[in-house]
Design a protein around this motif. Structure first.
Motif, PDB file in Angstrom:
ATOM      1  N   ASN A   8     -12.455 -37.013  -1.524  1.00  0.00           N
ATOM      2  CA  ASN A   8     -12.588 -37.343  -2.941  1.00  0.00           C
ATOM      3  C   ASN A   8     -12.634 -36.094  -3.811  1.00  0.00           C
ATOM      4  OD1 ASN A   8     -15.043 -36.341  -2.194  1.00  0.00           O
ATOM      5  ND2 ASN A   8     -16.179 -38.247  -2.523  1.00  0.00           N
ATOM      6  N   HIS A   9     -12.286 -34.959  -3.230  1.00  0.00           N
ATOM      7  CA  HIS A   9     -12.195 -33.696  -3.962  1.00  0.00           C
ATOM      8  C   HIS A   9     -13.420 -33.442  -4.816  1.00  0.00           C
ATOM      9  CE1 HIS A   9      -8.118 -32.535  -2.908  1.00  0.00           C
ATOM     10  NE2 HIS A   9      -7.809 -33.831  -2.972  1.00  0.00           N
ATOM     11  N   PRO A  10     -14.565 -33.106  -4.221  1.00  0.00           N
ATOM     12  CA  PRO A  10     -15.759 -32.806  -5.026  1.00  0.00           C
ATOM     13  C   PRO A  10     -15.561 -31.528  -5.828  1.00  0.00           C
ATOM     14  CG  PRO A  10     -16.144 -32.215  -2.736  1.00  0.00           C
ATOM     15  CD  PRO A  10     -14.819 -32.926  -2.779  1.00  0.00           C
ATOM     16  N   SER A  11     -16.193 -31.482  -6.972  1.00  0.00           N
ATOM     17  CA  SER A  11     -16.070 -30.285  -7.823  1.00  0.00           C
ATOM     18  C   SER A  11     -17.003 -29.187  -7.289  1.00  0.00           C
ATOM     19  CB  SER A  11     -16.445 -30.620  -9.265  1.00  0.00           C
ATOM     20  OG  SER A  11     -17.771 -31.094  -9.335  1.00  0.00           O
ATOM     21  N   PHE A  12     -16.510 -27.960  -7.323  1.00  0.00           N
ATOM     22  CA  PHE A  12     -17.298 -26.820  -6.834  1.00  0.00           C
ATOM     23  C   PHE A  12     -17.928 -26.096  -8.012  1.00  0.00           C
ATOM     24  CE2 PHE A  12     -14.077 -27.518  -3.585  1.00  0.00           C
ATOM     25  CZ  PHE A  12     -14.836 -27.527  -2.440  1.00  0.00           C
ATOM     26  N   PRO A  61      -9.294 -32.068   7.663  1.00  0.00           N
ATOM     27  CA  PRO A  61      -9.802 -31.918   6.300  1.00  0.00           C
ATOM     28  C   PRO A  61      -8.879 -32.573   5.264  1.00  0.00           C
ATOM     29  CG  PRO A  61      -8.758 -29.897   7.011  1.00  0.00           C
ATOM     30  CD  PRO A  61      -8.757 -30.794   8.217  1.00  0.00           C
ATOM     31  N   CYS A  62      -9.441 -32.823   4.090  1.00  0.00           N
ATOM     32  CA  CYS A  62      -8.679 -33.496   3.040  1.00  0.00           C
ATOM     33  C   CYS A  62      -7.553 -32.589   2.552  1.00  0.00           C
ATOM     34  CB  CYS A  62      -9.588 -33.839   1.874  1.00  0.00           C
ATOM     35  SG  CYS A  62     -10.971 -34.900   2.345  1.00  0.00           S
ATOM     36  N   LYS A  63      -6.430 -33.193   2.296  1.00  0.00           N
ATOM     37  CA  LYS A  63      -5.297 -32.450   1.749  1.00  0.00           C
ATOM     38  C   LYS A  63      -4.332 -33.438   1.101  1.00  0.00           C
ATOM     39  CE  LYS A  63      -1.984 -30.998   4.188  1.00  0.00           C
ATOM     40  NZ  LYS A  63      -1.136 -30.213   5.115  1.00  0.00           N
ATOM     41  N   ASP A  64      -3.513 -32.947   0.260  1.00  0.00           N
ATOM     42  CA  ASP A  64      -2.521 -33.747  -0.448  1.00  0.00           C
ATOM     43  C   ASP A  64      -1.428 -34.153   0.538  1.00  0.00           C
ATOM     44  OD1 ASP A  64      -0.745 -34.927  -2.131  1.00  0.00           O
ATOM     45  OD2 ASP A  64      -0.590 -33.240  -3.521  1.00  0.00           O
ATOM     46  N   VAL A  65      -1.183 -35.483   0.634  1.00  0.00           N
ATOM     47  CA  VAL A  65      -0.168 -35.960   1.575  1.00  0.00           C
ATOM     48  C   VAL A  65       0.964 -36.697   0.837  1.00  0.00           C
ATOM     49  CG1 VAL A  65      -1.685 -36.144   3.570  1.00  0.00           C
ATOM     50  CG2 VAL A  65      -1.569 -38.033   1.938  1.00  0.00           C
ATOM     51  N   ARG A  66       1.108 -36.410  -0.453  1.00  0.00           N
ATOM     52  CA  ARG A  66       2.161 -37.099  -1.203  1.00  0.00           C
ATOM     53  C   ARG A  66       3.556 -36.761  -0.689  1.00  0.00           C
ATOM     54  NH1 ARG A  66       0.421 -35.504  -7.230  1.00  0.00           N
ATOM     55  NH2 ARG A  66      -0.065 -33.595  -6.054  1.00  0.00           N
TER      56      ARG A  66
END
Length: 265
Positions: A8-12, A61-66
């Motif tokens: 969910n791409h947390p903000s850092f 890990p999360c990554k863009d899979v478009r």
């Protein structure tokens, strides 16, 4: 189900300058190309016939899979349920045409969720969620169970048992009905027999009374006839007496008349 997509791409809050050394170190620690993992829920996904269901899995890990190659495969047939590549939906098996949708809003976060609409019991089974891009290949399995609360598996012995029970119950009901009907008919016949016996008794008594009355009437008729005979005889006798009285009266009148003439002379 308590499974939620993990990407969910947390903000850092830390500045990029602080994170950059960690990212470089992490990259250096990876031998060769980066490894990806597809994470699927451990619990079976359940649905009811006719509902829409979402099969969820995500990259770790999360990554863009478009721009990746994403495939949902039915394991029992090894055929494509849904095929996505570089933003385009490709061919799929006939049974799922028009019924599947890859939720593209989550692709940016590494979510590979697939929606299946109007599920049926034939959709039950295991589905493989596979993703491939330049960094590698990974897959995971999602189990789906579709139930139909309005139907059940019918076994031949259950059908036979149901038929036998139906016949026995039907026979019992028919026998009870016939017994009750027979008992009612028996009671009705007894009631009619009692009524007829009473009527016969009444008829017998009436006939006897009529005979007695007829006998009395005959006796009275005889007495009346005797009386009539006596009255007739008396009348005849009285008639003769009246004639004699008339004759006597005529003679008296004649005698009186003669005496009157004598007295006049």
């Amino acid at each position: 189900m308590a499974f939620t997509s993990g990407c969910n791409h947390p903000s850092f809050t830390l500045p990029w300058r602080t994170l950059l050394p960690y990212l470089v170190a992490l990259h250096l620690l990876q031998p060769g190309s980066a490894q990806i993992t597809v994470v699927a829920p451990s619990l079976r996904v359940t649905a009811i016939v006719g509902q829409d269901v979402v099969l969820r899995c995500h990259l770790s890990p999360c990554k863009d899979v478009r721009n990746s190659d994403i495939r949902w495969i039915q394991q029992r047939s090894s055929r494509l349920v849904h095929h996505y590549r570089n933003g385009v939906d490709l061919g799929q098996m006939e049974e799922y045409k028009g019924r599947t949708e890859l939720l593209r809003d989550g692709l940016y976060d590494g979510n590979l969720d697939l929606r299946i609409t109007a599920v049926s019991t034939s959709d039950s089974g295991s589905y493989s969620c596979a993703v491939q891009d330049g960094d590698g290949y990974a897959d995971a399995v999602v189990d789906l169970e579709v139930s139909d609360p309005f139907s059940q598996i019918v076994h031949p012995w259950k059908v036979a048992l149901a038929v036998v029970v139906t016949i026995l119950v039907g026979s019992f009901v028919i026998n009870v009905f016939l017994c009750r009907k027979k008992a009612a008919q028996s009671r009705e016949l007894k009631r009619k027999d009692a009524a007829l016996a009473e009527l016969d008794e009444i008829s017998g008594l009436s006939a006897e009374n009529l005979k007695q009355l007829a006998s009395k009437l005959n006796e009275n008729a005889d007495e009346v006839e005797d009386c009539n005979s006596e009255l007739k005889k008396d009348c005849e006798e009285m008639g003769s007496g009246v004639a004699d009285l008339k004759e006597l009266a005529a003679k008296l009148e004649e005698y009186i008349a003669v005496n009157r003439r004598r007295n006049v002379k």
